[in-house]
Design a protein around this motif. Structure first.
Motif, short mmCIF file in Angstrom:
data_model
loop_
_atom_site.label_atom_id
_atom_site.label_comp_id
_atom_site.label_asym_id
_atom_site.label_seq_id
_atom_site.Cartn_x
_atom_site.Cartn_y
_atom_site.Cartn_z
N ALA A 109 11.99 77.84 40.27
CA ALA A 109 13.03 76.81 40.26
C ALA A 109 14.42 77.44 40.17
CB ALA A 109 12.79 75.84 39.09
N GLU A 110 14.56 78.44 39.32
CA GLU A 110 15.89 79.05 39.15
C GLU A 110 16.27 79.90 40.37
OE1 GLU A 110 18.25 78.36 37.31
OE2 GLU A 110 19.57 80.10 37.36
N MET A 111 15.29 80.54 40.96
CA MET A 111 15.54 81.34 42.16
C MET A 111 16.01 80.41 43.30
SD MET A 111 12.87 83.91 44.03
CE MET A 111 11.43 82.86 43.97
N THR A 112 15.36 79.24 43.40
CA THR A 112 15.73 78.26 44.42
C THR A 112 17.14 77.74 44.16
OG1 THR A 112 13.40 77.65 44.45
CG2 THR A 112 14.91 76.14 45.55
N ARG A 113 17.41 77.44 42.91
CA ARG A 113 18.74 76.92 42.55
C ARG A 113 19.84 77.93 42.91
NH1 ARG A 113 22.68 76.79 39.09
NH2 ARG A 113 21.94 78.63 37.99
N TRP A 156 18.36 82.19 46.45
CA TRP A 156 17.90 83.52 46.86
C TRP A 156 16.94 83.42 48.04
CZ3 TRP A 156 16.32 86.52 41.74
CH2 TRP A 156 17.45 86.63 40.92
N ASN A 157 16.93 84.46 48.82
CA ASN A 157 15.93 84.57 49.89
C ASN A 157 14.67 85.21 49.29
OD1 ASN A 157 14.37 85.23 52.07
ND2 ASN A 157 15.97 86.35 53.17
N VAL A 158 13.61 84.41 49.21
CA VAL A 158 12.38 84.87 48.55
C VAL A 158 11.87 86.17 49.16
CG1 VAL A 158 10.02 84.22 47.89
CG2 VAL A 158 11.75 82.47 48.15
N ILE A 201 16.63 87.17 36.96
CA ILE A 201 16.09 85.98 36.28
C ILE A 201 14.87 86.43 35.47
CG2 ILE A 201 15.12 83.67 36.53
CD1 ILE A 201 16.37 83.59 39.38
N GLY A 202 15.03 86.46 34.17
CA GLY A 202 13.92 86.82 33.29
C GLY A 202 13.44 85.58 32.55
N VAL A 203 12.14 85.36 32.54
CA VAL A 203 11.59 84.23 31.77
C VAL A 203 10.49 84.76 30.86
CG1 VAL A 203 10.38 82.01 31.86
CG2 VAL A 203 12.19 82.51 33.52
N GLY A 204 10.59 84.46 29.59
CA GLY A 204 9.63 84.96 28.60
C GLY A 204 8.68 83.87 28.10
#
Ligand code: GLA
Length: 337
Positions: free
Chosen positions: A157-161, A164-166, A261-264
């Protein structure tokens, strides 16, 4: 004559000693039935905010329900065994444990049996000699795979927001493969990334030696150095401490925070400190789970088992919620952290 009198004296002394020891033992057992029960709460990383909070919650449950909690840090197998012996010597009737190595299962179970102690595992489920979960030991832990998928969803979700190009992004997957819950958590996140257009070869493995910030930092540093051409990074691991370590490593190598983007997982003190910083870092958020509930509920289950003979639930799996800069205070309150 003299000799035999001395012989009798020795025999009487020996009998007296044995009787006294016997009485003491009986008194002891009687004591634990009528007096305030005592339990141990043993954790592998006593300096980690997650575990500090679990132990605090266990202690508070004891104050509320009328039992004492002895909090002990057990960073290795030897300390685990001597902690169990010490607890027994202090008259503790049982313990809750998050062991430093899940393969200690048979050794811990044998030691507890030897002392006639009941125990419950929290967070990391012990394994038997064949590598299967020690199913006869009640366990409370987070629902590893599901919480992993929440990590993956937050990353996507954050990458999309951020637009970014996946195809150009890379994911740093910090692994702790000896620990089943870690494997499951990371797998949950990986599956979501793969479902959302990432290829397996875009996910780079960084095995960690310890499941803390230092372990995350040391695992991540060489990977960022080696892949200097990558612009956009996703970071995930079994917990937020490891992700925070990797975020620190990215900063040290000069990777701008907007490219990370780090998610823990955990939602404990370290995450609150990070998410409340004025400066926005690469640590986007964490799936918060109530360490308060983990500590309180396991202590209470054990206490009722000891006091009333109520068998604890065999397996309890807890859920999590995404905590970010926007909602961390509210989530903290909701989870009673
Ligand atoms: C493992 C991790 C801890 C924490 C707990 C939660 O033990 O090492 O940081 O995530 O799980 O269950």
């Amino acid at each position: 004559m003299m000799k035999s009198r001395r012989g009798w004296a020795a025999l009487i002394a020996a009998t007296l000693t044995l009787t006294l020891v016997g009485c003491q033992k009986r008194e002891h057992a009687g004591e634990s039935a009528t007096e305030r029960p005592r339990i141990g709460f043993l954790v592998k990383m006593p300096e980690q905010a997650w575990f500090i909070n679990e132990q605090r919650a266990a202690t508070e449950a004891g104050q509320r329900l009328g039992f004492d909690v002895v909090n002990i840090g057990v960073p290795d197998g030897e300390k685990t065994m001597s902690a169990i012996d010490n607890l027994a010597a202090q008259g503790a009737a049982g313990f809750v444990i998050c062991a430093p190595d899940v393969r200690l299962g048979p050794a811990i179970a044998a030691r507890a049996r030897q002392h006639g102690m009941k125990f419950i595992t929290v967070d990391d489920q012990l394994l038997d000699a064949s590598g299967k979960p020690l199913a006869e030991v009640p366990h409370l832990g987070l629902s590893s795979y599901n919480i992993g998928t929440q990590v993956g969803e937050a990353l996507v979700a954050e990458m999309t927001r951020r637009g970014w190009n996946v195809a150009e992004a890379r994911a740093l997957r910090i692994t702790s493969n000896e620990l089943p819950t870690a494997r499951e958590r990371v797998k949950g996140a990986t599956d979501v990334l793969l479902k959302n257009g990432m290829r397996e070869d875009q996910i780079l493995d960084a095995p960690q030696r310890t499941t803390d910030t230092e372990g995350g930092f040391n695992a991540a540093s060489p990977m960022f150095a080696k892949h200097g051409g990558v612009k956009h990074w996703l970071i995930y691991a079994l917990n937020e401490e490891s992700v925070l370590g990797a975020v620190r490593a990215s900063e040290q190598l000069g990777i701008p925070s907007e490219n990370v983007i780090g998610v823990g997982i955990n939602g404990a003190g370290e995450a609150h400190a990070e998410l409340s910083k004025d400066r926005i870092t690469g640590f986007y958020g964490t799936i918060a789970v109530s360490s308060t509930a983990h500590g309180r509920d396991t202590a209470e289950h054990l206490f009722r088992w000891i006091k009333e003979g109520t068998q604890p639930p065999a397996l309890t799996e807890t859920t999590g919620v995404l905590m970010t800069r926007e909602n961390w205070q509210q989530v903290k309150q909701e989870l009673q952290l």
